[in-house]
Design a protein around this motif. Structure first.
Motif, PDB file in Angstrom:
ATOM      1  N   ALA A 131       0.823  -1.216   0.000  1.00  0.00           N
ATOM      2  CA  ALA A 131       0.000   0.000   0.000  1.00  0.00           C
ATOM      3  C   ALA A 131       0.853   1.260   0.000  1.00  0.00           C
ATOM      4  O   ALA A 131       0.516   2.252  -0.645  1.00  0.00           O
ATOM      5  CB  ALA A 131      -0.930   0.004   1.209  1.00  0.00           C
TER       6      ALA A 131
ATOM      7  N   VAL B  40      -4.596  -5.771  -0.249  1.00  0.00           N
ATOM      8  CA  VAL B  40      -3.786  -4.597   0.084  1.00  0.00           C
ATOM      9  C   VAL B  40      -3.112  -4.793   1.443  1.00  0.00           C
ATOM     10  O   VAL B  40      -3.771  -5.166   2.413  1.00  0.00           O
ATOM     11  CB  VAL B  40      -4.660  -3.324   0.103  1.00  0.00           C
ATOM     12  CG1 VAL B  40      -3.820  -2.104   0.429  1.00  0.00           C
ATOM     13  CG2 VAL B  40      -5.358  -3.157  -1.239  1.00  0.00           C
ATOM     14  N   VAL B  41      -1.809  -4.565   1.492  1.00  0.00           N
ATOM     15  CA  VAL B  41      -1.064  -4.750   2.744  1.00  0.00           C
ATOM     16  C   VAL B  41      -0.440  -3.424   3.182  1.00  0.00           C
ATOM     17  O   VAL B  41       0.311  -2.792   2.428  1.00  0.00           O
ATOM     18  CB  VAL B  41       0.020  -5.834   2.594  1.00  0.00           C
ATOM     19  CG1 VAL B  41       0.799  -6.002   3.895  1.00  0.00           C
ATOM     20  CG2 VAL B  41      -0.608  -7.168   2.194  1.00  0.00           C
TER      21      VAL B  41
ATOM     22  N   ILE C 294      -8.448   2.637   4.176  1.00  0.00           N
ATOM     23  CA  ILE C 294      -9.017   1.373   4.646  1.00  0.00           C
ATOM     24  C   ILE C 294     -10.548   1.438   4.652  1.00  0.00           C
ATOM     25  O   ILE C 294     -11.226   0.487   4.275  1.00  0.00           O
ATOM     26  CB  ILE C 294      -8.469   1.037   6.056  1.00  0.00           C
ATOM     27  CG1 ILE C 294      -7.056   0.456   5.911  1.00  0.00           C
ATOM     28  CG2 ILE C 294      -9.379   0.068   6.799  1.00  0.00           C
ATOM     29  CD1 ILE C 294      -6.316   0.279   7.221  1.00  0.00           C
TER      30      ILE C 294
ATOM     31  N   LEU D 132     -11.645   0.900   1.214  1.00  0.00           N
ATOM     32  CA  LEU D 132     -11.449  -0.502   0.835  1.00  0.00           C
ATOM     33  C   LEU D 132     -12.553  -1.369   1.441  1.00  0.00           C
ATOM     34  O   LEU D 132     -13.085  -2.264   0.777  1.00  0.00           O
ATOM     35  CB  LEU D 132     -10.070  -0.999   1.300  1.00  0.00           C
ATOM     36  CG  LEU D 132      -8.862  -0.339   0.636  1.00  0.00           C
ATOM     37  CD1 LEU D 132      -7.565  -0.856   1.250  1.00  0.00           C
ATOM     38  CD2 LEU D 132      -8.852  -0.577  -0.869  1.00  0.00           C
TER      39      LEU D 132
ATOM     40  N   GLU E 242     -10.033  -6.779  -0.024  1.00  0.00           N
ATOM     41  CA  GLU E 242      -9.341  -7.407   1.097  1.00  0.00           C
ATOM     42  C   GLU E 242      -8.092  -6.603   1.462  1.00  0.00           C
ATOM     43  O   GLU E 242      -7.381  -6.110   0.592  1.00  0.00           O
ATOM     44  CB  GLU E 242      -8.943  -8.833   0.696  1.00  0.00           C
ATOM     45  CG  GLU E 242      -8.490  -9.686   1.848  1.00  0.00           C
ATOM     46  CD  GLU E 242      -8.167 -11.102   1.390  1.00  0.00           C
ATOM     47  OE1 GLU E 242      -8.854 -11.621   0.465  1.00  0.00           O
ATOM     48  OE2 GLU E 242      -7.219 -11.681   1.940  1.00  0.00           O
ATOM     49  N   PHE E 243      -7.845  -6.462   2.754  1.00  0.00           N
ATOM     50  CA  PHE E 243      -6.641  -5.754   3.187  1.00  0.00           C
ATOM     51  C   PHE E 243      -6.177  -6.321   4.513  1.00  0.00           C
ATOM     52  O   PHE E 243      -6.941  -7.003   5.217  1.00  0.00           O
ATOM     53  CB  PHE E 243      -6.910  -4.255   3.331  1.00  0.00           C
ATOM     54  CG  PHE E 243      -7.788  -3.915   4.497  1.00  0.00           C
ATOM     55  CD1 PHE E 243      -7.244  -3.653   5.760  1.00  0.00           C
ATOM     56  CD2 PHE E 243      -9.173  -3.892   4.363  1.00  0.00           C
ATOM     57  CE1 PHE E 243      -8.054  -3.369   6.842  1.00  0.00           C
ATOM     58  CE2 PHE E 243      -9.984  -3.606   5.453  1.00  0.00           C
ATOM     59  CZ  PHE E 243      -9.427  -3.341   6.696  1.00  0.00           C
TER      60      PHE E 243
END
Length: 519
Positions: A31, A78-79, A137, A140, A146-147
């Motif tokens: 991210a 997403v990280v 976030i 999202l 998904e994160f």
DNA sequence: ATACATTGCTCCT
DNA sequence: GCAATGTAT
């Protein structure tokens, strides 16, 4: 920062790729890299804590890329980065100091009125905050993307996810700009993906099988490879002066064992090896192998790879170097985006619907809003460059709220006043080439001269701005093109002086900027 | 030849 | 943050 020069060194093994190759697959996203790129277009607004739509451009940029992946049937995961690791805090502090210094300079330049230079510094000063991540976030969530927020480094989390099968929540590839993913042993990485989905692909298998331009890792194992990366210089440990990727590669190639490489280096009089280098080296290697990550299945912290005795001894039992242990409840709250991983405070729960609505709103109105803001910035920037005259391009007025604001802004800066005298004073200065917004004006300059029917004096303070604003709000604004407006800088100063004695052009600009931020 | 320092660019109006 | 270019060793 990643591994110094590693990407350039690995270039022979990197090939062009399009994201559609990963259609139907789960792909991890670092991210930070997209947020950082997205923040570039609104760094000043972010640094000044503006809530305006321009300050949300990084969200728009990010979601554009998410939608691109979805268009090609790629499933984004997403990280986000979490807390700072102890071993990295030195480099983090240094980075933070430099950003702060740039921020100070940016604010100084802004006060002086040199917006152009200020923006340069703001770009260097902008940082991605947990609050920005939290805003993203929420979008999202509302978009069902998904994160996960890593407990510490997103790179380690991504490398971990890349080791899992898709049905266990694993990912097939990682999109990032950070060469650390190579050092973490990630199998498939896409670097420099653009807004069309074109990128550069690194495949770990490729380096262990192919021989390209004399480079071969055929006789390398994973450990030698990580060792080579650390020798070349990473965030956890700077390289020995005089050692870069090439020498790191030759040394590991030649001695095929990291301990032997270290002994040789210590004996070599060419290099000045720090006393504690071997110690720090072991720790850095241990982090690349066993960094703490979050396991979505068990909702607890885990190590990237199961701990091995040989690395444990480097750490002297100090597992906190891999990222301090956290209670599972906390790790889960961080991972799910409910807890600020740096301050450990709960995020203010803004309803997702609101955030989503805010985003829709940007999507629809951004172009109009930004043209107004762009005008303001251009004005400020022109004032600061000692140009006497600036022009605002045609602003067509309609019932749209933003156009009303543009009108308010325009009236603030230049209330209509036909004045042939002022027009005659108009001097067209050379327009800086690096601003296309102004370049267009240069092209239209001749026509603009003829079209000038209104010119300028300015209001001199924010209170008056408020008056104009309330007048404009009450007016029913019909759809009609607005004429060109001119601002005479000398008029500004004159007005300013006459109104409150000591006021100067700088306070003018600040007033305008303040007013603008309220819009 | 390699490493290091410097400069330019990331956004996209 | 990365990459290209110039300079120093």
């Amino acid at each position: 920062m990643g591994i110094q020069n590693l990407l350039r060194f690995m270039r022979p093994f990197i090939e062009p790729v399009h994201i559609k190759k990963y259609s139907g697959k789960r792909v991890g996203i670092d991210a930070y890299s997209w947020m950082h790129k997205g923040a570039y277009s609104c760094s000043m607004e972010l640094c000044l804590g503006s809530q305006c739509d321009v300050a949300k451009r990084y969200l728009k940029y990010f979601m554009h890329h998410i939608n691109l992946l979805r268009h090609y049937n790629v499933i984004p995961v997403v990280v986000f980065d979490g807390g700072n690791t102890p071993s990295k805090s030195a480099t983090e502090d240094e980075r933070h100091r430099r950003r702060e210094a740039n921020l100070v300079q940016a604010n100084e330049k802004l006060k002086e009125g040199d917006v152009g230079v200020a923006v340069e510094f703001f770009r260097k000063a902008v940082q991605i905050t947990p609050s920005m991540a939290h805003q993203l976030i929420q979008i999202l969530r509302s978009e069902s993307v998904e994160f996960v927020v890593a407990p510490y480094e997103a790179d380690a989390q991504l490398a971990y996810l890349a080791t899992l099968e898709a049905d266990q929540g694993g990912i097939t590839a990682v999109i990032t700009e950070d060469s650390d993913l190579i050092a973490y042993g990630c199998k498939s990485i896409i670097f420099k993906m653009d807004r069309f989905g074109n990128g550069e692909e690194f495949l770990m298998d490729r380096i262990f099988s192919a021989v390209t331009e004399g480079l071969s890792f055929k006789h390398f194992d994973k450990e030698m490879f990580t060792g080579m990366c650390v020798l070349a210089g990473c965030d956890f440990l700077p390289s020995i002066p005089g050692i870069g990727t090439k020498r790191a590669y030759s040394l590991v190639s030649k001695y095929k064992n990291l301990d032997r490489v270290l002994s040789v280096l210590k004996l070599d009089k060419k290099y000045r090896v720090p006393e504690d280098y071997s110690d720090s080296f072991g720790k850095a290697i241990a982090i690349f192998h066993h960094a703490r990550i979050y396991d979505v299945e068990t909702k607890a912290l885990k190590h990237l790879k199961p701990l091995e005795q040989k690395y444990l001894q480097y750490l002297n039992g100090d597992l906190d170097l891999l990222g301090p242990e956290l209670p599972s409840s906390m790790a889960a709250a961080i991972a799910e985006g409910n807890l600020n991983p740096i301050t450990m405070e709960a995020f203010n729960q803004t309803p997702a619907a609101e955030s989503c609505a805010a985003f829709d709103h940007i999507d629809k109105n951004e172009s109009q809003t930004s043209s107004a803001e762009e005008s303001c910035i251009t004005i400020l920037s022109d004032l600061s460059r000692n140009q006497d005259i600036i022009a605002i391009d045609e602003i067509s007025l309609d019932k749209n709220k933003y156009m009303k604001e543009a009108l308010a802004l325009t009236k603030l800066i230049a209330p209509s006043r036909c004045n042939q005298e002022v027009e005659n004073k108009v001097e067209w200065k050379e327009i800086p080439k690096n601003n296309p917004f102004k370049k267009r004006k240069l092209e239209n300059q001749q026509q603009e001269r003829q079209n000038i029917t209104e010119s300028a004096s300015v209001l001199t303070n924010v209170e008056q701005a408020g008056t104009v604003w309330s007048q404009v709000s009450q007016e029913s604004v019909e759809s009609k093109p607005m004429k060109k407006l001119l601002i005479d800088k000398q008029e500004i100063s004159k007005k300013a002086r006459s109104r409150n004695g000591r006021s100067n052009a700088k306070s003018e600009r600040n007033g305008i900027l303040k007013f603008f931020r309220r819009l």
